[in-house]
Design an enzyme around this catalytic site. Structure first.
Site, PDB file in Angstrom:
ATOM      1  N   HIS A 187      -8.526  -3.756   8.988  1.00 10.93           N
ATOM      2  CA  HIS A 187      -7.848  -3.784   7.579  1.00 10.93           C
ATOM      3  C   HIS A 187      -7.025  -4.636   7.410  1.00 10.93           C
ATOM      4  O   HIS A 187      -5.978  -4.795   8.242  1.00 10.93           O
ATOM      5  CB  HIS A 187      -7.975  -2.340   6.866  1.00 10.93           C
ATOM      6  CG  HIS A 187      -6.690  -1.616   7.547  1.00 10.93           C
ATOM      7  ND1 HIS A 187      -6.383  -0.235   7.653  1.00 10.93           N
ATOM      8  CD2 HIS A 187      -5.368  -1.958   8.270  1.00 10.93           C
ATOM      9  CE1 HIS A 187      -5.203   0.193   8.247  1.00 10.93           C
ATOM     10  NE2 HIS A 187      -4.766  -1.069   8.572  1.00 10.93           N
ATOM     11  N   GLU A 193      -9.951  -0.958   3.510  1.00  6.50           N
ATOM     12  CA  GLU A 193     -10.687  -0.295   4.926  1.00  6.50           C
ATOM     13  C   GLU A 193     -12.407  -1.116   4.712  1.00  6.50           C
ATOM     14  O   GLU A 193     -12.874  -1.222   3.794  1.00  6.50           O
ATOM     15  CB  GLU A 193     -11.052   1.047   4.670  1.00  6.50           C
ATOM     16  CG  GLU A 193      -9.586   1.740   4.578  1.00  6.50           C
ATOM     17  CD  GLU A 193      -8.755   2.006   5.639  1.00  6.50           C
ATOM     18  OE1 GLU A 193      -8.592   0.841   6.482  1.00  6.50           O
ATOM     19  OE2 GLU A 193      -8.787   3.057   6.355  1.00  6.50           O
ATOM     20  N   ASP A 227       1.010  -1.264  -0.097  1.00  4.44           N
ATOM     21  CA  ASP A 227       0.086   0.010   0.011  1.00  4.44           C
ATOM     22  C   ASP A 227       0.786   1.278  -0.117  1.00  4.44           C
ATOM     23  O   ASP A 227       2.195   1.064   0.269  1.00  4.44           O
ATOM     24  CB  ASP A 227      -0.957   0.185   1.221  1.00  4.44           C
ATOM     25  CG  ASP A 227      -0.434  -0.387   2.496  1.00  4.44           C
ATOM     26  OD1 ASP A 227       0.762  -0.293   2.727  1.00  4.44           O
ATOM     27  OD2 ASP A 227      -1.174  -0.808   3.514  1.00  4.44           O
ATOM     28  N   ASN A 274      -9.196  -1.557  12.729  1.00  5.98           N
ATOM     29  CA  ASN A 274     -10.402  -1.685  12.202  1.00  5.98           C
ATOM     30  C   ASN A 274     -10.547  -2.910  11.272  1.00  5.98           C
ATOM     31  O   ASN A 274     -11.729  -3.014  10.572  1.00  5.98           O
ATOM     32  CB  ASN A 274     -10.848  -0.532  11.302  1.00  5.98           C
ATOM     33  CG  ASN A 274      -9.810  -0.273  10.099  1.00  5.98           C
ATOM     34  OD1 ASN A 274      -8.835  -0.928  10.118  1.00  5.98           O
ATOM     35  ND2 ASN A 274     -10.013   0.856   9.541  1.00  5.98           N
TER      36      ASN A 274
HETATM   37  P1  PGA Z   1       0.788  -1.824  13.050  1.00  3.38           P
HETATM   38  O1  PGA Z   1      -0.341  -1.646  11.798  1.00  3.38           O
HETATM   39  O2  PGA Z   1       1.434  -2.862  12.643  1.00  3.38           O
HETATM   40  O3  PGA Z   1       1.643  -0.458  13.216  1.00  3.38           O
HETATM   41  O4  PGA Z   1      -0.311  -2.125  14.221  1.00  3.38           O
HETATM   42  C1  PGA Z   1      -0.930  -2.410  11.209  1.00  3.38           C
HETATM   43  C2  PGA Z   1      -1.992  -1.691  10.353  1.00  3.38           C
HETATM   44  O5  PGA Z   1      -2.436  -0.797  10.529  1.00  3.38           O
HETATM   45  O6  PGA Z   1      -2.283  -2.414   9.355  1.00  3.38           O
END
Ligand code: PGA
Length: 225
Positions: free
Chosen positions: A125, A130, A64, A123
């Protein structure tokens, strides 16, 4: 599988990634950013330096990216991928997510993804798929949800861009193996929803089901009975 802590999760995740690369030195790996996989990448860098595994022919595929950033913007997720994965592991082949209209075809042309390395958003994702997100969503541009904007503000002192490109849910699901790494008590609730609820658009990670998915969670993230 549940392991003791984030360090152990890193070792187990590194074992899985290294196994794929040993079996197929030209493997195409979809590479998550975020904090969760960083210890696993550091462990792989250590192993690469010791000559235990060779990443020089691996293809690192971007998961992404924010929309509208300059190449050298500190928020660039490609910079993050380069700094945490590509450079320290000695990867020389990369596929960046620049054009959402050709990305899925580009992946198909290299024979598909061998492994998707994923973190879990607060959330639910994966990448920036999303909620609500169905399992057939292709690579595209999306608006980020308020939850992701808050969560991603941890990474830098600049405003979080509100739009992003993401490898599609169907792109992620097409990988021959998926590895989801989840650590920390703050992920417990969303991991429980990911694993226990019927797969649905509300929790995009819940589309990850089946034998080709390995979830590595630490004790803190483990859903309680
Ligand atoms: P994180 O992020 O590994 O920093 O918790 C995960 C994400 O938001 O996909």
């Amino acid at each position: 599988m549940v392991v003791k802590d984030a360090l152990e999760a890193a070792r187990v995740a590194a074992d899985i990634i290294a196994r794929i690369v040993r079996d197929k030195p030209t493997a195409a790996l979809l590479v998550a950013t975020g904090n969760t996989p960083l210890p696993a990448y550091a462990e792989l860098a250590r192993r690469a330096e010791n000559g235990e595994v060779d990443f020089s022919r691996v293809l690192a595929v971007q998961l992404d990216e924010y929309v509208g950033l300059e190449e050298d913007d500190p928020r660039s997720l490609w910079r993050w991928t380069r700094r945490s994965f590509v450079d320290p592991l000695g990867v020389t082949r990369t596929l960046r997510l620049v054009d959402v209209t050709t990305f899925d075809d580009d992946i198909a042309k290299v024979g598909g993804l061998d492994l998707a390395v994923l973190g879990l958003g607060p959330n639910g994702h994966l990448g920036f798929n999303e909620p609500p997100c169905d399992e057939h969503a292709k690579t595209r541009e999306v608006d980020l949800t308020p939850e992701s904007l808050v969560s991603n503000a941890r990474y830098f002192d600049l405003p979080v861009p509100t739009r992003a490109r993401t490898a599609g849910m169907t792109t992620i699901l097409s990988a021959r193996e998926k590895l989801l790494i989840v650590t920390g008590a703050h992920k417990r609730r969303i991991l429980a929803r990911t694993l226990d609820e019927v797969s649905s658009r509300d929790v995009p990670a819940s589309w990850l089901r089946g034998e080709d998915t390995t979830v590595v969670a630490d004790e803190e993230a483990r859903p309680r009975d």
